[in-house]
Design a protein around this motif. Structure first.
Motif, PDB file in Angstrom:
ATOM      1  N   ALA A 188      17.338 -17.037  55.806  1.00 30.79           N
ATOM      2  CA  ALA A 188      18.197 -16.433  54.778  1.00 30.79           C
ATOM      3  C   ALA A 188      18.505 -14.971  55.086  1.00 30.79           C
ATOM      4  CB  ALA A 188      17.532 -16.548  53.408  1.00 30.79           C
ATOM      5  N   TRP A 231      24.501 -29.058  57.365  1.00 31.89           N
ATOM      6  CA  TRP A 231      24.559 -27.665  57.798  1.00 31.89           C
ATOM      7  C   TRP A 231      24.085 -27.533  59.240  1.00 31.89           C
ATOM      8  CZ3 TRP A 231      20.183 -24.057  58.022  1.00 31.89           C
ATOM      9  CH2 TRP A 231      20.573 -22.735  58.244  1.00 31.89           C
ATOM     10  N   ARG A 288      24.609 -15.615  59.091  1.00 27.75           N
ATOM     11  CA  ARG A 288      25.369 -15.593  57.834  1.00 27.75           C
ATOM     12  C   ARG A 288      26.655 -16.397  57.898  1.00 27.75           C
ATOM     13  NH1 ARG A 288      25.877 -10.204  59.353  1.00 27.75           N
ATOM     14  NH2 ARG A 288      27.907  -9.809  60.257  1.00 27.75           N
ATOM     15  N   ARG A 299      20.535 -21.259  48.351  1.00 26.28           N
ATOM     16  CA  ARG A 299      21.147 -22.435  48.967  1.00 26.28           C
ATOM     17  C   ARG A 299      20.127 -23.214  49.793  1.00 26.28           C
ATOM     18  NH1 ARG A 299      26.797 -20.866  50.748  1.00 26.28           N
ATOM     19  NH2 ARG A 299      26.734 -20.395  48.549  1.00 26.28           N
ATOM     20  N   LEU A 300      19.303 -22.502  50.551  1.00 26.56           N
ATOM     21  CA  LEU A 300      18.258 -23.167  51.323  1.00 26.56           C
ATOM     22  C   LEU A 300      17.256 -23.866  50.411  1.00 26.56           C
ATOM     23  CD1 LEU A 300      17.661 -20.479  54.083  1.00 26.56           C
ATOM     24  CD2 LEU A 300      18.550 -22.790  54.438  1.00 26.56           C
ATOM     25  N   THR A 304      29.958 -23.629  52.699  1.00 24.96           N
ATOM     26  CA  THR A 304      28.878 -24.506  52.251  1.00 24.96           C
ATOM     27  C   THR A 304      28.618 -24.219  50.777  1.00 24.96           C
ATOM     28  OG1 THR A 304      27.072 -22.953  52.744  1.00 24.96           O
ATOM     29  CG2 THR A 304      27.740 -24.457  54.514  1.00 24.96           C
ATOM     30  N   TRP A 353      18.793 -27.172  49.573  1.00 20.02           N
ATOM     31  CA  TRP A 353      18.847 -28.043  50.744  1.00 20.02           C
ATOM     32  C   TRP A 353      17.463 -28.537  51.152  1.00 20.02           C
ATOM     33  CZ3 TRP A 353      22.405 -24.577  54.263  1.00 20.02           C
ATOM     34  CH2 TRP A 353      23.687 -24.539  53.702  1.00 20.02           C
ATOM     35  N   SER A 375      27.177 -19.107  59.371  1.00 17.88           N
ATOM     36  CA  SER A 375      26.896 -20.544  59.298  1.00 17.88           C
ATOM     37  C   SER A 375      26.863 -21.039  57.849  1.00 17.88           C
ATOM     38  CB  SER A 375      25.574 -20.873  59.995  1.00 17.88           C
ATOM     39  OG  SER A 375      24.472 -20.366  59.265  1.00 17.88           O
ATOM     40  N   PHE A 376      26.724 -20.127  56.895  1.00 18.19           N
ATOM     41  CA  PHE A 376      26.691 -20.511  55.488  1.00 18.19           C
ATOM     42  C   PHE A 376      28.091 -20.556  54.857  1.00 18.19           C
ATOM     43  CE2 PHE A 376      22.350 -19.288  56.222  1.00 18.19           C
ATOM     44  CZ  PHE A 376      21.620 -20.126  55.403  1.00 18.19           C
ATOM     45  N   GLU A 377      29.085 -20.063  55.584  1.00 15.97           N
ATOM     46  CA  GLU A 377      30.446 -20.103  55.049  1.00 15.97           C
ATOM     47  C   GLU A 377      30.896 -21.551  54.902  1.00 15.97           C
ATOM     48  OE1 GLU A 377      33.157 -17.630  57.191  1.00 15.97           O
ATOM     49  OE2 GLU A 377      31.893 -15.865  56.954  1.00 15.97           O
ATOM     50  N   ARG A 412      21.909 -17.002  50.071  1.00 13.40           N
ATOM     51  CA  ARG A 412      21.541 -17.937  51.144  1.00 13.40           C
ATOM     52  C   ARG A 412      20.156 -18.530  50.894  1.00 13.40           C
ATOM     53  NH1 ARG A 412      24.165 -13.787  54.456  1.00 13.40           N
ATOM     54  NH2 ARG A 412      22.127 -12.959  55.102  1.00 13.40           N
TER      55      ARG A 412
END
Length: 161
Positions: free
Chosen positions: A47, A68, A53, A139-140, A59, A143, A55-57, A136
Motif C-alpha cells: 500500500a 489485480w 500506485r 482496497r487490499l 480498480t 481483496w 497498478s491500483f488505477e 490502497r
C-alpha cells in the motif's frame, strides 16, 4: 515545479497505524475474523509503495486480488525484499496502533479494531498524496479478505509462508 516526497511521513508509526486500521476495517467487512498478522506485514509495504500506485488505477474494492495480480504481474518482482525491508515499519505501526488502542491483536494473532476510533476528519485533511496509500490499504483489505486464507494470499502473491 519540484514536488518533494516526504518518505518519513509515510513511514511514521501513526500514519502506518492509520493505514492498518483502514486495512483491518475493510478486511472485517468481508471476514469478521480480521486479518492474521502475516497479512498485515504484506499489505502495508504494498500500500505504501509509490512505484505500485499506478497498478491500483481502474480498480475498486470488487476487483479482487487475483485480477489485480493478473493485470500487474510486475508486483511480484522484488516483493519478498520489499516485505522483508519493511518489517520494522509494520511492527512499529502495529505497536503504535495497539498502544493508542485503535488496533488490537487477539489471542489467535489476528488484527482487530480497538475501542478507540480514528477520526475521519484527520484522514480527510490529508493531502491527496498521503491519502492515496490509505485508500490502497483499504482496497487490499477487501481483496485479501475475499481471497481466503493467509496461505492462499501469500501463494497468489508468489511468496511462501
Amino acid at each position: 515545479m519540484i514536488v518533494a516526497h516526504d518518505v518519513f511521513s509515510e513511514t511514521n508509526p501513526a500514519f502506518c497505524a492509520y493505514a492498518l486500521v483502514g486495512f483491518t476495517e475493510a478486511f472485517m467487512t468481508v471476514n469478521d475474523d480480521g486479518p492474521e498478522l502475516p497479512v498485515a506485514y504484506l499489505s502495508l509495504p504494498v500500500a505504501l509503495s509509490g512505484d505500485l500506485r499506478d497498478s491500483f488505477e481502474r480498480t475498486n474494492k470488487n476487483t479482487g486480488l487475483l485480477e489485480w495480480l493478473e493485470r500487474n504481474p510486475q508486483i511480484q518482482i522484488g516483493l519478498a525484499d520489499r516485505v522483508n525491508g519493511s518489517m520494522g515499519i509494520v511492527t512499529d505501526a502495529i505497536r503504535f496502533g495497539c498502544f493508542s488502542r485503535v488496533l488490537q491483536v487477539d489471542d489467535r494473532a489476528r488484527l482487530r479494531l480497538g475501542p478507540r476510533k480514528v477520526k475521519r476528519s484527520t484522514i480527510k485533511a490529508l493531502s491527496e498524496g498521503l491519502a492515496q496509500p490509505l485508500k490502497r490499504a483499504e482496497r487490499l483489505g477487501y481483496w485479501f479478505a475475499g481471497a481466503g486464507s493467509t496461505k492462499t494470499i501469500f501463494d497468489m502473491m508468489g511468496l511462501t509462508v
